[in-house]
Design an enzyme around this catalytic site. Structure first.
Site, PDB file in Angstrom:
ATOM      1  N   HIS A  80       2.079   2.161  -3.382  1.00  0.00           N
ATOM      2  CA  HIS A  80       1.071   2.872  -4.185  1.00  0.00           C
ATOM      3  C   HIS A  80       1.161   4.385  -3.997  1.00  0.00           C
ATOM      4  O   HIS A  80       0.901   5.152  -4.927  1.00  0.00           O
ATOM      5  CB  HIS A  80      -0.344   2.431  -3.781  1.00  0.00           C
ATOM      6  CG  HIS A  80      -0.838   1.218  -4.500  1.00  0.00           C
ATOM      7  ND1 HIS A  80      -0.927   1.134  -5.866  1.00  0.00           N
ATOM      8  CD2 HIS A  80      -1.289   0.029  -4.031  1.00  0.00           C
ATOM      9  CE1 HIS A  80      -1.420  -0.055  -6.209  1.00  0.00           C
ATOM     10  NE2 HIS A  80      -1.635  -0.752  -5.117  1.00  0.00           N
ATOM     11  N   GLU A  91       0.830  -1.218   0.000  1.00  0.00           N
ATOM     12  CA  GLU A  91       0.000   0.000   0.000  1.00  0.00           C
ATOM     13  C   GLU A  91       0.860   1.263   0.000  1.00  0.00           C
ATOM     14  O   GLU A  91       0.531   2.244  -0.666  1.00  0.00           O
ATOM     15  CB  GLU A  91      -0.964   0.001   1.190  1.00  0.00           C
ATOM     16  CG  GLU A  91      -1.959  -1.147   1.211  1.00  0.00           C
ATOM     17  CD  GLU A  91      -2.682  -1.380  -0.108  1.00  0.00           C
ATOM     18  OE1 GLU A  91      -2.952  -0.392  -0.819  1.00  0.00           O
ATOM     19  OE2 GLU A  91      -2.947  -2.543  -0.439  1.00  0.00           O
TER      20      GLU A  91
HETATM   21 ZN    ZN Z   1      -2.347  -2.659  -5.041  1.00  0.00          ZN
END
Ligand code: ZN
Length: 198
Positions: free
Chosen positions: A159, A156
Site C-alpha cells: 500500500h 500493508e
Molecule cells: Zn489493503
C-alpha cells in the site's frame, strides 16, 4: 464510540501513489501521533488486521497492524495451521524496507483488502520476510515474520508503494466475499484452483 477515519476505495488516486517517508522528528509530532492513534481505531472498527495511511487518504509511509485472537476464533484450526496464522500484537511500521526470504518459497491463500470492500482473491505471498523500519517512536527496528504475519506485512507495505492486492491476485479467483462464503469456504486452495481452472 471511537473516532474513525474514512477508508478510501480502489480508484482513489492516493492508493496508487508512492507514499512519502517521515523523519523521526515528524513521527514524534503530536499530529503524526494522533494520526497513528486514529489509524489504530479505524483498523479496529473496520475490523481489519492492517491499515496503511494511503487507505485513509494520507500519502505517508505509515501502516498499523494487529491480528487479534477474536478474528480467528471461527476459522478452522486446520486452515489456521496451514496459513501459519496466530494472533500478533499491535505494530506500527514507518518507512519500511521489505526483504522477501526467497528460500522460503511462496504460499497462496485468499486475501482481502479494506480498500476493495466486499471482494477477495487468491494472492501468492512469500512465506517469510524481514522488515527494517522505524516504530511509532521513530526508533529503528527489525521485524522478522513468517506465515500470515508475513502476508500482512507484505500487503500493508505494498500500500505504501501504490500497489493493491488486486495487482497480485490470480484474476480467475477474484470473487465477492458473499460468494466465497457460499461456494468455496472450507475447500483447499488446490481444489479451488482446479475448479476455477487456474
Ligand atoms: Zn489493503
Amino acid at each position: 464510540m471511537p473516532l474513525q477515519l474514512k477508508i478510501v476505495q480502489a480508484g482513489e488516486p492516493v492508493l496508487r501513489q508512492r507514499a512519502r517517508e517521515l523523519t523521526p522528528a515528524e513521527i514524534r509530532s503530536t499530529e503524526i501521533q494522533q494520526l497513528i492513534a486514529l489509524m489504530q481505531q479505524t483498523m479496529l472498527a473496520a475490523p481489519g488486521v492492517g491499515l496503511a495511511a494511503p487507505q485513509i487518504g494520507e500519502s505517508l509511509q505509515i501502516a498499523v497492524m494487529q491480528d487479534r485472537p477474536e478474528y480467528t476464533q471461527d476459522v478452522a484450526p486446520e486452515l489456521l495451521a496451514e496459513q501459519e496464522r496466530a494472533p500478533t500484537p499491535l505494530q506500527v511500521i514507518i518507512n519500511p524496507k521489505l526483504t522477501l526470504l526467497e528460500t522460503e518459497g511462496s504460499r497462496e491463500f485468499f486475501e482481502g483488502c479494506l480498500s476493495l470492500g466486499g471482494f477477495i482473491g487468491i494472492v501468492p505471498r512469500a512465506l517469510a520476510v524481514t522488515v527494517e523500519c522505524l516504530n511509532e517512536h521513530g526508533e529503528p527496528t527489525t521485524i522478522k515474520a513468517r506465515g500470515w504475519h508475513a502476508r500482512i506485512l507484505q500487503h500493508e507495505i505494498d500500500h505504501l508503494f501504490g500497489i493493491l492486492n488486486i495487482d497480485r491476485t490470480k484474476s480467475r479467483s477474484f470473487m465477492t466475499i458473499e460468494n466465497y462464503m457460499k461456494h468455496w469456504r472450507g475447500k483447499s486452495i488446490e481444489h479451488i484452483c482446479g475448479e476455477l481452472h487456474i
